[in-house]
Scaffold this motif. Structure first.
Motif, PDB file in Angstrom:
ATOM      1  N   VAL A  93      36.280  82.221  27.864  1.00 37.37           N
ATOM      2  CA  VAL A  93      36.222  81.066  26.964  1.00 37.37           C
ATOM      3  C   VAL A  93      36.626  81.499  25.560  1.00 37.37           C
ATOM      4  O   VAL A  93      36.092  82.467  25.033  1.00 37.37           O
ATOM      5  CB  VAL A  93      34.810  80.452  26.957  1.00 37.37           C
ATOM      6  N   TRP A  94      37.574  80.758  24.974  1.00 36.81           N
ATOM      7  CA  TRP A  94      37.977  81.081  23.605  1.00 36.81           C
ATOM      8  C   TRP A  94      38.521  79.838  22.912  1.00 36.81           C
ATOM      9  O   TRP A  94      38.906  78.857  23.549  1.00 36.81           O
ATOM     10  CB  TRP A  94      39.004  82.208  23.548  1.00 36.81           C
ATOM     11  N   PRO A 187      34.295  75.387  22.228  1.00 35.43           N
ATOM     12  CA  PRO A 187      35.256  75.825  23.240  1.00 35.43           C
ATOM     13  C   PRO A 187      34.835  75.692  24.696  1.00 35.43           C
ATOM     14  O   PRO A 187      35.671  75.886  25.581  1.00 35.43           O
ATOM     15  CB  PRO A 187      35.437  77.307  22.897  1.00 35.43           C
ATOM     16  N   TYR A 188      33.581  75.404  25.007  1.00 41.78           N
ATOM     17  CA  TYR A 188      33.148  75.482  26.408  1.00 41.78           C
ATOM     18  C   TYR A 188      33.607  74.305  27.260  1.00 41.78           C
ATOM     19  O   TYR A 188      33.527  74.357  28.482  1.00 41.78           O
ATOM     20  CB  TYR A 188      31.628  75.646  26.486  1.00 41.78           C
ATOM     21  N   ARG A 211      24.059  77.892  24.699  1.00 44.92           N
ATOM     22  CA  ARG A 211      23.266  77.089  25.626  1.00 44.92           C
ATOM     23  C   ARG A 211      23.962  75.750  25.867  1.00 44.92           C
ATOM     24  O   ARG A 211      24.553  75.167  24.960  1.00 44.92           O
ATOM     25  CB  ARG A 211      21.872  76.865  25.017  1.00 44.92           C
ATOM     26  N   VAL A 212      23.900  75.268  27.110  1.00 49.30           N
ATOM     27  CA  VAL A 212      24.507  74.003  27.481  1.00 49.30           C
ATOM     28  C   VAL A 212      23.440  72.920  27.542  1.00 49.30           C
ATOM     29  O   VAL A 212      22.407  73.089  28.206  1.00 49.30           O
ATOM     30  CB  VAL A 212      25.221  74.104  28.849  1.00 49.30           C
ATOM     31  N   GLY A 244      28.416  79.800  30.096  1.00 52.68           N
ATOM     32  CA  GLY A 244      29.277  80.848  30.629  1.00 52.68           C
ATOM     33  C   GLY A 244      28.720  81.621  31.801  1.00 52.68           C
ATOM     34  O   GLY A 244      29.344  82.580  32.255  1.00 52.68           O
ATOM     35  N   THR A 245      27.565  81.214  32.335  1.00 52.20           N
ATOM     36  CA  THR A 245      26.957  81.983  33.420  1.00 52.20           C
ATOM     37  C   THR A 245      27.332  81.463  34.807  1.00 52.20           C
ATOM     38  O   THR A 245      27.244  82.202  35.783  1.00 52.20           O
ATOM     39  CB  THR A 245      25.425  81.974  33.308  1.00 52.20           C
TER      40      THR A 245
END
Length: 313
Positions: A93-94, A187-188, A211-212, A244-245
């Motif tokens: 992710v960027w 960016p996520y 965190r989402v 990102g997990t």
């Protein structure tokens, strides 16, 4: 007159699994009004817009125009424009940013590489670099596509900007007009429907903490829609909210039923059954629709945790 967003909300239509799909988002600042197809019906050179659309087709890159919240005057001069590109696939992710006075430079991008997660052509063509500021909140406000996006999206964007939230932009199209106001957080790449200011602020704060926020979340754009619903279901079931997990590594089957495999970076694995249903009763899926439709919905039937990711292979 009932608006599509009002009807969808009154029917409590689920938002999970409804996000636009794109591994990579390319955003170009374009002042002034936007038409239905903004890349070719705005003050951007339509020949450039068509060329960019053609170059991006099939690469996983979704191109949109952005502008600052508020009045949308276009001075008609070669102003300095903000450009962003974000890759949303977990593990890579960027978000990179640049400025340019010449949007023709977008034709120097390697769209296939951007879609695959390689930002080097963006940096070379536009002098881009990793974005060090706040995450972005893109609020869909294009009333020419759907009245709800303007009536509900523009006040939300203005409220967020007025309250000092950084990284807020209006954007041309995120899909799902009936879930207005719709917001994409980069960016996520998590999209939100029926968004309110406090929800967006919490989502942005969460991303800053890695965190989402799942409340009102439509899904991550990196995945197809069954995968979006499956990932959100695993997050809720396992109380796993770290960004990102989780990755959607396999989707088997076809409509109306899929078996989706979701893995965790720590080795855990889940098999999620997703069924496609229809949201009834038939209604206008957007304010501009001339016929009634029954929009598809993604219903999670079961979530089974496997012992390790190796069991899914």
């Amino acid at each position: 007159m009932s608006r599509c967003a009002t009807v969808s909300r009154s029917l409590d239509e689920p938002v999970s699994g409804t996000a636009a799909t794109a591994t990579t988002w390319l955003l170009l600042e374009q002042p002034g009004p936007w038409g239905v197809e903004a890349l070719t019906s705005s003050h951007l050179d339509p020949a450039l817009g068509r060329a960019v659309e053609t170059a991006a087709a099939g690469t996983g890159v979704r191109v949109a125009l952005i502008r600052r919240p508020g009045r949308h005057a276009d001075p008609g001069t070669a102003t300095l424009r903000q450009v962003y590109v974000a890759h949303t696939a977990p593990g890579n992710v960027w978000l990179h940013s640049a400025t340019t006075r010449d949007p023709q430079r977008l034709l120097g991008l390697d769209f296939a590489a951007l879609g695959a997660g390689d930002p080097r052509s963006f940096d070379a063509a536009l002098g881009g670099r990793p974005h060090r500021g706040d995450p972005l909140a893109l609020v869909c406000t294009n009333g020419k596509r759907d009245a709800c996006c303007a009536l509900l999206g523009r006040p939300l964007a203005a409220e967020l900007a007025a309250s000092g939230v950084h990284g807020v932009w209006e954007v041309t199209h995120l899909g799902g007009h009936r879930f207005s106001p719709t917001v994409l957080v980069l960016p996520y790449g998590y999209a939100y429907g029926r968004a309110e200011a406090h929800t967006v602020k919490e989502a942005l704060h969460g991303i800053q903490e890695g965190r989402v926020v799942v409340e009102g979340c439509r899904g991550c754009s990196a995945w197809e829609r069954p995968g979006q619903a499956a990932e959100l279901a695993v997050r809720s079931t396992a109380a796993e909210y770290t960004a990102g997990t989780l990755s959607v590594v396999r989707t088997e089957g076809r409509a109306p039923r899929w078996e989706v495999t979701v893995t965790h970076t720590d080795g855990r694995c889940w098999r999620v059954t997703v069924a496609q249903g229809t949201s009834l009763p038939p209604r206008q899926e957007s304010c501009g629709a001339t016929v009634l439709g029954a929009p598809a919905r993604m219903d999670v039937v079961a979530v089974h945790e496997l012992r390790t990711a190796a069991l899914a292979s």
